[in-house]
Structure formats: C-alpha cells, structure tokens
Design a protein around this motif. Sequence first.
Motif, short mmCIF file in Angstrom:
data_model
loop_
_atom_site.label_atom_id
_atom_site.label_comp_id
_atom_site.label_asym_id
_atom_site.label_seq_id
_atom_site.Cartn_x
_atom_site.Cartn_y
_atom_site.Cartn_z
N ALA A 135 41.35 -58.35 -31.09
CA ALA A 135 41.56 -59.51 -30.21
C ALA A 135 42.79 -60.31 -30.63
O ALA A 135 43.52 -60.84 -29.78
N ALA A 136 43.03 -60.41 -31.94
CA ALA A 136 44.21 -61.12 -32.43
C ALA A 136 45.48 -60.43 -31.95
O ALA A 136 46.46 -61.09 -31.54
N GLU A 137 45.47 -59.10 -31.98
CA GLU A 137 46.63 -58.36 -31.48
C GLU A 137 46.80 -58.55 -29.98
O GLU A 137 47.93 -58.76 -29.49
N ALA A 138 45.68 -58.50 -29.24
CA ALA A 138 45.75 -58.68 -27.79
C ALA A 138 46.20 -60.09 -27.43
O ALA A 138 46.96 -60.29 -26.48
N HIS A 168 39.82 -67.30 -21.65
CA HIS A 168 39.06 -67.58 -20.42
C HIS A 168 39.87 -68.50 -19.51
O HIS A 168 39.91 -68.30 -18.28
N GLU A 169 40.50 -69.52 -20.09
CA GLU A 169 41.29 -70.46 -19.27
C GLU A 169 42.48 -69.77 -18.63
O GLU A 169 42.83 -70.06 -17.49
N LEU A 178 41.81 -58.52 -22.19
CA LEU A 178 41.29 -57.70 -23.29
C LEU A 178 40.64 -58.58 -24.35
O LEU A 178 39.61 -58.21 -24.93
N VAL A 179 41.22 -59.75 -24.61
CA VAL A 179 40.63 -60.68 -25.57
C VAL A 179 39.21 -61.03 -25.16
O VAL A 179 38.28 -61.01 -25.98
N VAL A 180 39.02 -61.36 -23.89
CA VAL A 180 37.69 -61.70 -23.39
C VAL A 180 36.75 -60.50 -23.51
O VAL A 180 35.59 -60.64 -23.93
#
Length: 221
Positions: free
Chosen positions: A182-185, A217-218, A193-195
């Motif tokens: 997630a940090a990379e995304a 999300h925002e 992808l993070v979500v």
Amino acid sequence: MDQISSANSHTLLTCFFKECESQFRFLEETHGYLYLSGLAEYQRHFKVIKPYKDVKEPAKAPFYAVTRYERDNQAIEVFYGDRNYALEVYVYPDPARRLNLNDMISAARKTPSSARHLSYLTEDADISQSLKWFADTIRNNPKILSLDEKLIKRAEIMQQTLLEQSIRSHLDTQIAEASRRAAEAFADQDYTLVVALLDIYADYLGSADLKKLRIAHEKIS
C-alpha cells in the motif's frame, strides 16, 4: 525439497515401520495396546490403513505412513510422511478428539516443554533417533497414557492457544505485506489499489496506514 525416489521411499518406510515396532513395543507389552500399521488412505472421509508388508511396488511420495496403538476407545498414532517427510505423534482420548503429543506433555507437566516438530527426515538414522525420542517421552510421562479428563481439557486449551497464536502470526504477516504494498501504491498515487489492499484490515491497522486509507478513500470518492 524435491521428492525422493520411490526406491528411497521404500527404504524410509521400511525403517519407519521396523523402528516403530521396536521402539513402541512397550505400549503392547506393558500397557495392553493393540498394534496395526500401514499406509493411510482416505476413502469417503474415512481413514483406511493398508499393511505395507510384501508390497509389490514401492510407495510413491507423498505417502502417509501410520503406526497406530489402540486400547478401548483410546489410541496413539505415530505419523510419518506427507510432502515434507514429517514425523509426529498424536493422542486420541476418544474417537472424536485428537491431541498433539507435545500438548499432552505440556499439560501433564503443567509447564511448557520443548516442542518436537520434525520435518524432512530423509535418513534412516534421523527417523530412528526421532522415534526413540517420542517413545522415551511417553515412557517418562505416564500421565499421557492415563488420559484423565482434567489433563485432556488442559491439553485442549494449550492446543487452542497455539492455534490462535498461529492464526494471529499469519494475520500479522499478511497485514505487514499489505502495508508495504500500500505504501508503494500510495507513492504512485494508485489510490484504488491502496483501498483494495488495506480496507479488509482496517480494524487492525496502525495510525499511518489508517491515514493512507482515509486519504485514498477521499481521492477516489
């Protein structure tokens, strides 16, 4: 580890069955257990043990070798095989319950004992020495063979605790990997992808990952 040849499998199985018969004979002679052994197969959800003596063709890996000792409704099973050539011993207080011997030892002593989980035993000497360790362990812990309900309950609690610890460890590993990806995304501004990576672990995330998840999300809302 690559599977060993069928010929070597036959050598290992011959050693296993021979050493079990020798090392655990005291269960028959002293404690009145009945003995059977062979390769285990599952047919319609039932375990069937087929004798391995005088086989025409060597067993192919993975195999599931079992030496079983029965007394009334209780049993002790010595298991060897699967893809990692593991050796383990299980205690059956009754037909419905199965406990790892290590948990029974810990329960009998009321303090944790050093675990004996053996894998990749592909030498006769290793099999022989390990079976001797298990047999000596049972001899030195006679409470294992008495199997009173208090001891069984204590072992079940230990077994459940270890299972929960294993599940938690696996979850922690999954969360760490999701956090890394997630940090990379997030750095690539791939907020979708993070979500996808973090949402399912929202109840377990630290503040930094929760902040990334909120921002992602925002961004995609």
